[in-house]
Design a protein around this motif. Structure first.
Motif, mmCIF file in Angstrom:
data_model
loop_
_atom_site.group_PDB
_atom_site.id
_atom_site.type_symbol
_atom_site.label_atom_id
_atom_site.label_comp_id
_atom_site.label_asym_id
_atom_site.label_seq_id
_atom_site.Cartn_x
_atom_site.Cartn_y
_atom_site.Cartn_z
ATOM 1 N N ILE C 162 43.381 26.613 40.261
ATOM 2 C CA ILE C 162 42.809 25.745 41.913
ATOM 3 C C ILE C 162 42.838 26.401 42.937
ATOM 4 C CG2 ILE C 162 42.435 23.911 42.452
ATOM 5 C CD1 ILE C 162 43.148 22.074 39.662
ATOM 6 N N ILE C 163 43.861 27.165 43.090
ATOM 7 C CA ILE C 163 44.224 27.157 44.464
ATOM 8 C C ILE C 163 43.504 28.844 44.603
ATOM 9 C CG2 ILE C 163 45.738 28.320 46.027
ATOM 10 C CD1 ILE C 163 47.811 25.731 44.825
ATOM 11 N N LYS C 165 41.331 30.369 42.593
ATOM 12 C CA LYS C 165 39.299 30.309 42.577
ATOM 13 C C LYS C 165 38.290 28.907 43.388
ATOM 14 C CE LYS C 165 39.941 33.113 39.581
ATOM 15 N NZ LYS C 165 39.133 34.621 39.520
ATOM 16 N N LYS C 166 39.266 27.791 43.743
ATOM 17 C CA LYS C 166 38.719 26.965 44.206
ATOM 18 C C LYS C 166 38.782 26.685 45.804
ATOM 19 C CE LYS C 166 36.747 25.380 40.128
ATOM 20 N NZ LYS C 166 35.191 26.367 40.518
ATOM 21 N N THR C 167 39.723 27.518 45.875
ATOM 22 C CA THR C 167 40.005 26.594 47.645
ATOM 23 C C THR C 167 39.510 28.028 48.372
ATOM 24 O OG1 THR C 167 42.482 27.877 47.972
ATOM 25 C CG2 THR C 167 42.189 25.502 47.388
ATOM 26 N N LYS C 168 39.659 27.877 50.119
ATOM 27 C CA LYS C 168 39.686 28.770 51.325
ATOM 28 C C LYS C 168 40.714 29.281 50.860
ATOM 29 C CE LYS C 168 37.640 29.523 55.992
ATOM 30 N NZ LYS C 168 38.754 29.119 57.131
ATOM 31 N N LEU C 169 41.947 28.832 50.775
ATOM 32 C CA LEU C 169 43.310 29.820 50.715
ATOM 33 C C LEU C 169 42.487 30.980 49.496
ATOM 34 C CD1 LEU C 169 45.960 30.847 51.926
ATOM 35 C CD2 LEU C 169 46.613 28.942 50.484
ATOM 36 N N GLY C 170 42.587 31.145 48.242
ATOM 37 C CA GLY C 170 42.278 31.485 47.817
ATOM 38 C C GLY C 170 41.411 32.579 47.857
ATOM 39 N N LYS C 171 39.897 32.409 48.389
ATOM 40 C CA LYS C 171 39.397 33.182 48.564
ATOM 41 C C LYS C 171 39.659 33.950 49.385
ATOM 42 C CE LYS C 171 34.334 32.899 49.893
ATOM 43 N NZ LYS C 171 33.533 32.114 50.558
ATOM 44 N N TYR C 196 51.346 32.145 53.281
ATOM 45 C CA TYR C 196 51.193 30.747 51.655
ATOM 46 C C TYR C 196 51.307 31.300 50.877
ATOM 47 C CZ TYR C 196 48.875 28.011 55.641
ATOM 48 O OH TYR C 196 48.538 26.967 56.449
#
Lengths: 284, 255, 295
Positions: C162-163, C165-171, C196
């Motif tokens: 989820i982190i 693929k789905k969060t701004k952090l992941g991006k 992070y």
């Protein structure tokens, strides 16, 4: 005390061969061979097995160098063609594979029990130390000559910029294989001398803990400097021996841990603040 | 009979000489036919063909991303062409490893200078050719390089490194010299020196393939100019014809 | 068919071992993917996690939830310290990835001697006996702790996915992994994202360490063999691919345990190293990795 000093110097001469040979690949050619100890171990096991099967040492010693060197040549031939971290990864993977083989090929290596009773080359420790000195001297002279030869300069050119060396007509692939082959040959020789000195080897010879000590000697001394390597080995060996002398009232287990922590701390500080070590010619 | 033969060979020599002095009828040292190269579906070079003639300076020009450096890399063996042939004199060198192409006689420099940074100036030069200090000094002098032979390359300024790289490429025995933007990223003084060097090389009759952005300079020094756009040869000709060409202007300025 | 009878049990055992390998591999791989070096000190964090949990549970008598939270905090602090005191200065002076890899191995060995100095060389065991019981499903048995290992590993992988693929952090992490220069141009601060990333790796390491400590005894150099398995799993799964490393971990765990059908148990290690050797020689890009190009 006298016997102890002889032992310290015997190890110093063996490690000099090992560290200078690692420097050839790592410092002079830029090939970060994290599996160098695997070749040291291969040399040690080869020599131990050969002599335990009745082959005289003067054949086993060069043979163990040749066996380690041939392994090195094959591995390098397969891996140095590929870019990036691949060589590093394979080299490190190889060290781990060597551990598994030495632990599990019981019929050959007796596994974790190790191989005891490896015959001495020379019974008298003092004379064996002199013999080690002679072999170390020969190896260092040869490697010093090599690194200052045309071939050695090409190794260094490849380290600095492989593409530039290639467009100047150098077959960089062959030179890299050559460098690893020579480097692992000497690792094998060092392994053989080591095995005959301590007369017992087991799979811990491949441990990362052992390898980081060798790395510390190399990096403290400095990459691409042979005199640096010699000094690095000497300083660290003497430092480690001195610690055992100073703290005699602490348990050997704790001393071992403290020695290792101190050494690792020195190595980390050098990596951060003084990447050229004492005499290094290139940054790491 | 003997006399006749001697006369024939004499005539041949005269003919040979005439051919060398006549810039239009030269032998092609390098001829490239229909080379293509794509990176992940993008055609960087698309059926590109041209020739470099003996004793001439040929310049490759074109907007950024036109494929000039890729063409250089293909010729020098650092990139393998997907298709096409490259002939150095009679020999097809397409797909050969870079060190063999270099040994066949193609010497080159890079847009971002590549020197052996931990080696001395002397050792840098010795990698190109085993020779004595005199020859090394002579070549270095020819490119206005003034530092001592014992200087470690990383201690040189970027401009001096560029000069060293060119000297190194000159020292390596070669039939064709390829220079990738020699004047990029150096200070105006070195830039002036580089222009002088190229003019001298032209006088010496060197065969050079050049990538260069400074149009005034290109038009001044080149015998032929090849305009690349989107991996194709857009136009090829003498400098004075190229300057007047509308399509070339369009390619540079955008349509 | 006595062999096939034990197959379900072997698969369960393989999943238990594989979950722990996958936790080691995912932390290793995450750092390799984003920060671009081979993160061997992840093994150190796992051993610290195991020893901290042991200290809080058995020496201080805290309950397992509190002990778990404190362990995670401890591992995050240790990981951030390693980044700030070691990896950040190395990045600042533009050390090569090979040197940062060496530094991480050195840190791993440092931590094992640190554990030796603090806890001695004798093995320790985390006793959760009062919480444990065994479920018997006929074709296989599994303990509550082992079930917890698999379930918590799966939850962690879900979070990680989820982190990423789905969060701004992941991006931002993916942008950095793809091209640091471009990422900086679009306003991503690499060092912040690296922090992070190290925190996420620390959480994976803390749980990996706790679960490892529940499955086996604690000893000072336990971080070394587990991160070697993590490394093997990452190579097999495809270096630089986080999902690949998880698949690699499960694959190695299963291969080691199911392989027992054909080989004596002592050969567990040989199986994983043989798999490593085969991959290195024939598929160096791993199961999901990007193909490495020729020179």
């Amino acid at each position: 005390m006298y016997e102890y000093l002889i032992a310290v110097f015997a190890y110093i001469f063996i490690y000099i061969i090992l560290v200078v040979s690692l420097n050839l690949a790592f410092g002079f050619t830029g090939l970060v061979n994290l599996g160098h100890m695997a070749f040291f171990g291969v040399g040690a096991y080869a020599s131990a097995l050969l002599t335990l099967h009745g082959i005289p040492w003067y054949i086993a010693l060069p043979a163990s160098g040749l066996i380690a060197g041939s392994f090195g040549a094959v591995i390098a031939a397969i891996t140095v063609r590929l870019k990036g971290d691949y060589f590093q990864i394979v080299a490190l993977g190889l060290a781990f594979i060597a551990i598994a083989v030495s632990r599990n090929w019981i019929s050959l290596t007796r596994g974790a029990l190790g191989l005891p009773g490896i015959p001495d080359i020379i019974k008298n420790n003092f004379y064996y130390m002199l013999f080690l000195f002679a072999v170390a001297l020969l190896s260092v002279v040869f490697l010093y000559w090599l690194t200052n030869s045309e071939t050695g300069k090409i190794f260094q050119a490849i380290r600095d910029d492989e593409t530039a060396a290639a467009v100047l007509g150098k077959n960089t692939y062959l030179y890299k294989v050559l460098s690893i082959t020579i480097s692992t040959f000497f690792a094998g020789i060092a392994g053989s001398l080591f095995a005959h000195y301590i007369s017992f080897i087991d799979p811990t010879i491949f441990d990362l803990e052992f390898f980081v000590i060798i790395l510390a000697m190399l990096i403290v001394g400095g990459l691409a400097s042979i005199s640096g390597s010699i000094l690095g080995v000497t300083v660290i060996s003497l430092l480690l021996s001195a610690i055992s002398f100073v703290f005699t009232n602490i348990s050997p287990e704790l001393i071992g841990a403290m020695r290792q922590m101190l050494l690792m701390l020195i190595l980390l500080l050098i990596l951060i603040y003084r990447p050229r070590g004492m005499f290094g010619k290139v940054d790491v | 009979m003997m006399l006749l033969l001697r006369n024939v060979s004499k005539m041949q020599r005269i003919f040979e000489h005439a051919r060398k002095s006549n810039r239009k009828n030269k032998n092609a040292i390098l001829s490239i036919s229909d080379i293509s190269k794509s990176f992940g579906g993008v055609k960087a070079v698309n059926k590109c063909s041209f020739e470099v003639k003996e004793n001439t300076i040929t310049s490759l020009i074109g907007p950024n991303g036109a494929g000039k450096t890729t063409v250089f890399n293909i010729i020098s063996g650092l990139a393998k062409p997907d298709a096409g042939a490259i002939r150095l004199e009679k020999k097809n060198i397409a797909g050969m490893p870079s060190y063999r192409i270099a040994q066949s006689g193609i010497s080159r420099t890079f847009q971002l200078t590549k020197v052996f940074r931990n080696l001395s100036v002397r050792d840098n030069m010795l990698i190109a050719k085993k020779t004595n200090d005199e020859e090394i000094k002579k070549v270095l002098k020819g490119v206005y390089f003034e530092k001592s032979l014992d200087t470690i390359a990383s201690e040189l300024s970027y401009g001096q490194q560029r000069l060293l790289e060119i000297a190194r490429a000159l020292l390596m025995p070669h039939k064709l010299l390829m220079l990738d933007e020699p004047t990029a990223g150096v200070n105006p003084r070195i830039r002036q020196e580089l222009r002088a060097i190229l003019k001298n090389l032209r006088k010496e009759g060197k065969t050079i393939l050049l990538i260069e952005h400074d149009m005034e300079f290109v038009m001044d020094i080149s015998d032929r100019v090849i305009v690349l756009n989107e991996g194709r040869v857009l136009r090829e000709g003498r400098p004075k014809d190229i300057v007047k060409d509308k399509r070339v202007l369009e390619a540079y300025l955008g349509k | 068919m006595p062999l096939l009878d034990i197959l379900p049990q072997l698969i369960v055992n393989g999943l238990i071992a594989g979950s722990i390998y996958a936790l080691a591999a995912s932390g290793f791989s995450l750092i390799y993917y984003v920060v671009k070096f081979q993160y061997f000190s992840h093994g150190a964090i796992m051993s610290i996690g195991a020893y901290l949990f042991f200290t809080f549970m058995n020496l201080m008598g805290l309950n397992y939830i509190l002990a778990g939270i404190l362990t995670v905090i401890g591992c995050v602090i240790a990981t951030l310290l390693s980044n700030w005191l070691l990896y950040l200065p190395l990045r600042k002076r533009k050390a090569t990835p090979a040197i940062i890899l060496i530094a991480s191995i050195v840190l791993l060995i440092f931590s094992s001697s640190l554990m030796l100095a603090f806890f001695g060389s004798s093995t320790k065991a985390i006793s959760l006996a009062k919480h444990n019981k065994t479920f018997d499903f006929g074709i296989f048995t599994i303990t509550l702790v082992q079930t917890a290992i698999i379930v918590s590993a799966l939850i962690l992988f879900l979070f990680l996915w989820i982190i990423l693929k789905k969060t701004k952090l992941g991006k931002s992490m993916r942008a950095l992994a793809d091209n640091k220069d471009v990422a900086q141009v679009v306003g991503i601060n690499p060092e912040k994202i690296y922090n992070y990333t190290f925190i996420i790796a620390a959480v994976l390491g803390a749980f990996g360490g706790i679960l490892l400590g529940l499955e086996q005894n604690l000893y000072p150099r336990m971080g070394v063999p587990i991160i070697i398995k993590g490394f093997i799993s990452s190579v097999v799964g495809g270096l630089g691919s986080v999902p690949g490393s998880i698949i690699g971990g499960l694959f190695i765990g299963l291969a080691e345990n199911v392989g027992v059908l054909y080989l004596p148990t002592g050969y567990k290690d040989v199986i994983s190293f043989s798999v490593l050797l085969l991959f290195l020689l024939f598929r160096p890009q791993g199961i999901l990795g990007v193909k490495m190009r020729n020179v």
